[in-house]
Design a protein around this motif. Structure first.
Motif, short mmCIF file in Angstrom:
data_model
loop_
_atom_site.label_atom_id
_atom_site.label_comp_id
_atom_site.label_asym_id
_atom_site.label_seq_id
_atom_site.Cartn_x
_atom_site.Cartn_y
_atom_site.Cartn_z
N GLU A 94 -35.14 -11.58 19.81
CA GLU A 94 -33.75 -12.03 19.36
C GLU A 94 -33.06 -12.95 20.22
N THR A 97 -33.86 -16.47 19.27
CA THR A 97 -33.72 -16.81 18.02
C THR A 97 -32.36 -17.80 17.97
N ILE A 99 -29.63 -20.07 15.93
CA ILE A 99 -28.87 -20.72 14.58
C ILE A 99 -28.25 -22.09 15.12
N ALA A 107 -22.08 -20.51 13.12
CA ALA A 107 -23.10 -19.50 13.72
C ALA A 107 -22.44 -18.09 14.10
N THR A 110 -22.25 -13.27 16.37
CA THR A 110 -23.66 -12.43 16.56
C THR A 110 -24.82 -13.14 16.64
N ASN A 111 -24.69 -14.68 16.40
CA ASN A 111 -25.96 -15.42 16.60
C ASN A 111 -25.85 -15.93 17.83
N ASN A 112 -27.38 -16.61 18.63
CA ASN A 112 -27.28 -17.53 19.49
C ASN A 112 -27.21 -18.87 19.02
N TRP A 113 -26.37 -19.50 19.41
CA TRP A 113 -25.99 -20.84 18.80
C TRP A 113 -26.65 -21.97 19.80
N ARG A 245 -32.69 -15.98 7.29
CA ARG A 245 -31.61 -16.82 7.76
C ARG A 245 -31.41 -17.98 6.93
N PRO A 478 -29.52 -9.41 13.09
CA PRO A 478 -30.40 -10.60 13.45
C PRO A 478 -30.87 -11.51 12.48
N GLY A 481 -27.78 -16.17 8.69
CA GLY A 481 -28.10 -17.87 9.34
C GLY A 481 -26.73 -18.32 9.24
#
Ligand code: PEP
Ligand code: NA
Ligand code: MN
Length: 620
Positions: A94, A97, A99, A107, A110-113, A245, A478, A481
């Motif tokens: 994760e 991972t 976006i 993104a 909560t996401n890795n941009w 995603r 996780p 998207g």
């Protein structure tokens, strides 16, 4: 060549690559993309995969020669194989991972941009020459039944034959999928390399991979780029990357939902059929619930999917769902005759096992398959193992990969191209405290609030005290998207549309994992969960009684025969006990979590939090 198998054409001058011709009628966009990717990654050979048994046989034979696969003893496990991965490539990563939306806010927190142009330049660097000395496989696939209005197509490029064979099990892969791509078809390019080029004469290893990994998604252009891993969701790009995603973004734009949900068909004692979608975070027993054998007499549960559901308002105004996958990529440890006999029966043969232990008789084993380990095991790293080794024989994330059609409880409508009508949606988590065994949401908005606040204690919390909660909204943390707050708004919008057409399913919350003061599980789970499912569907049918509570509608006394599940009265009461102070503390935690979304949480969800607080204060 066999029917439908492309003829290998010698030496088309492209980095000395040997090309198989794309099948006749292949969309020129696909051909152009494959050529571009071949120029970038410089493989020795390009193969267009047809999805045939012959092709899988050839790839498997090659992997046995290479040491990637160990052939299991066919007397015990016909046409089955064991793969042992590199010990540094055993699970989804994760932290790697990404976006890569144009706007970072899309993104969400909560996401890795990653900035798209920056990511593209990094990817071009690592993919340049990454397939040298290897074969590039072109793997067309359909997520969902071929030609279904709910299905979507993609093409994965990969240099891993393990991935090709796994995609052949997990998706509808090959020529027929490629033939679904017409000049106006939207298709998802999914680029994958294990990132282990070979110089001339350099011997290969059993599980090539790279220490640097990228699992990158470009939501606006619907692209996936995966580098460095050959394992599971990192590499089988039809699964988490496409079906969750990227598909969640397509669904947002088109008015449907791509969710981390299992799908069930349930038949009650009168023969009435229901369909249920249920979201649980990873490692909460989704595969077990999807293959439930209910103990409650007269009820039948059949399997449609164990991990992913696509749900769309249908032409009839009802919410319809498909399982976009064609196989199960299930966690092996904990899968045994007492916990999931259906899964054990499903994997009788034609199964690829990854990172489980090997028995001396050429069969497989993992913790939980039997109570005591057999003698003479070789563990997932290839070392001799005894119970004194102090480590598990099978990796905790070891897996079986098997066709859904092999499941003895697979439902007759599991691949219905129209999808099945969803009667109830269930949100579950792993909570030692606060969350009752089952509650019915007060309505769609309350249900969306329940989904948005799914969480698990990081450590076992003391009774009545909120431990540190790991938030996993919709079990999609996780896998979404786009911005999860927008995802909740999208759920509200889809519900609003369904309300107008009379197709809103009821929403429920379940928790199999509540514990007593003494740390004991209060509910036996597994087959007994069928009693909870029966109450849920009796609510849908309008035949089960419920009482109102601050957390939603609870089973009325006598509505669930818990004594038959061996649960004493005191434990039953504890399963539904409400501690307003603990709920108010949890509401503060939810508010803090909502605060990280910088004003994007829908007003209706904030209202739900306020209403929950008011109900809890009134109960104090
Ligand atoms: C995966 O790694 O592809 C996978 C299925 O993960 P999980 O079990 O966490 O859903
Ligand atoms: Na995983
Ligand atoms: Mn999953």
């Amino acid at each position: 060549p066999l029917d439908g198998v492309p003829e290998v054409v010698d030496q088309i001058p492209l980095h000395d690559a040997t090309w198989a011709l794309p099948p006749e009628g292949t969309d020129p966009r696909v051909i152009a993309w494959v050529e571009k990717m071949a120029h970038l990654t410089t493989p020795d050979t390009v193969v267009w995969c047809d999805g045939s048994r012959r092709e899988a046989d050839e790839l498997i034979r090659g992997m046995i020669d290479q040491g990637t696969l160990i052939r299991l003893n066919a007397d015990h496990r016909p046409y089955s194989f064991l793969a042992r991965s590199n010990p540094d490539d055993v699970a989804r990563v994760e932290s790697r991972t990404f976006i890569c939306s144009a706007d970072e806010a899309d993104a969400g927190p909560t996401n890795n941009w990653a900035e798209p142009a920056q990511m593209r330049s990094e990817l071009e660097d690592v993919f340049a020459g990454s397939m040298a000395g290897r074969t590039m496989y072109v793997v067309p696939f359909s997520m969902g039944p071929l030609g279904s209005p709910l299905a979507r197509v993609g093409v994965q490029i990969t240099d891993s034959p393990y991935v090709v064979v796994s995609m052949g099990i997990m998706t509808r892969m090959g020529h027929e999928a490629l033939a679904q791509i017409h000049p106006d078809t939207e298709w998802v390019p999914a680029m994958h390399s294990v990132g282990a080029p070979l110089s001339p004469g350099e011997p290969d290893v059993a599980w090539p991979c790279n220490a640097t990994k990228y699992i990158s998604h470009f939501p606006e252009t619907r692209e996936i780029w995966s580098f460095g891993s050959g394992y599971g969701g990192n590499a089988l790009l039809g699964k988490k990357s496409f079906s969750l995603r990227i598909a969640s973004v397509i669904g947002r734009d088109e008015g449907w939902l791509a969710e981390h949900m299992l799908l069930l068909k349930v038949t009650n004692p009168k023969g009435r059929v229901f369909h249920v979608a249920a979201a649980f975070p990873s490692a909460c027993g989704k595969t077990n619930f999807a293959m439930l054998k209910p103990t409650i007499p007269g009820w039948t549960v059949e399997t449609i999917g164990d991990d992913i559901a696509w749900l769309a308002p249908g032409p009839d105004g009802k919410l319809r769902a498909i399982n976009p996958e064609a196989g199960f990529f299930g966690v092996a440890p904990g899968t045994g005759m007492s916990t999931n006999s259906t899964a054990v029966e499903t994997i009788w043969g034609n199964t690829i096992f990854t990172n489980v232990a090997l028995r001396p008789d050429g069969d497989v084993w993992w913790e939980g398959l039997t109570d005591t380990p057999p003698d003479g095991l070789v563990d997932w790293t290839g070392r001799h193992w005894t119970p004194l080794s102090g480590v598990p024989a099978a990796h905790p994330n070891s897996r079986f990969t098997v066709a859904a059609s092999q499941c003895p409880t697979i439902s007759d409508d599991w691949d219905d191209p129209r999808g099945v009508v969803i009667d109830a949606i269930i949100f579950g988590g792993r909570r030692a405290t606060n969350v009752p065994l089952v509650a019915e949401a007060r309505g769609w908005e309350h249900g969306v609030f329940i989904g948005a606040t799914i969480s698990s204690e990081r450590t076992a919390a003391a009774e009545g005290i909120v431990g540190e909660l790991r938030r996993d909204p919709f079990a999609m943390l996780p896998f979404c998207g786009y911005n999860m707050a927008d995802h909740w708004q999208h759920w509200l919008d889809v519900g609003e549309g369904l309300r107008k057409t009379g197709g809103v399913p009821r929403i429920f919350q379940v928790n199999w994992f509540r514990k007593g003061d003494d740390g004991r599980w209060l509910w036996p789970g597994f087959g007994e969960n069928g009693r909870v499912l029966a109450w849920i569907l009796e609510r849908v049918e309008g035949t089960a009684a419920a009482v109102e509570s601050p957390v939603g509608w609870l089973p009325a006394p006598g509505a669930i025969d818990y004594a038959a599940a061996g649960v004493p009265d005191a434990d039953w009461a504890e399963l539904f006990a409400i501690n307003p102070a603990a709920h108010l503390a949890e509401a503060d935690d939810a508010e803090k979590f909502f605060g990280t979304f910088e004003g994007r949480v829908p007003a209706a969800i904030i209202d739900q939090l306020d209403e929950l607080r008011a109900r809890m204060r009134a109960a104090q």
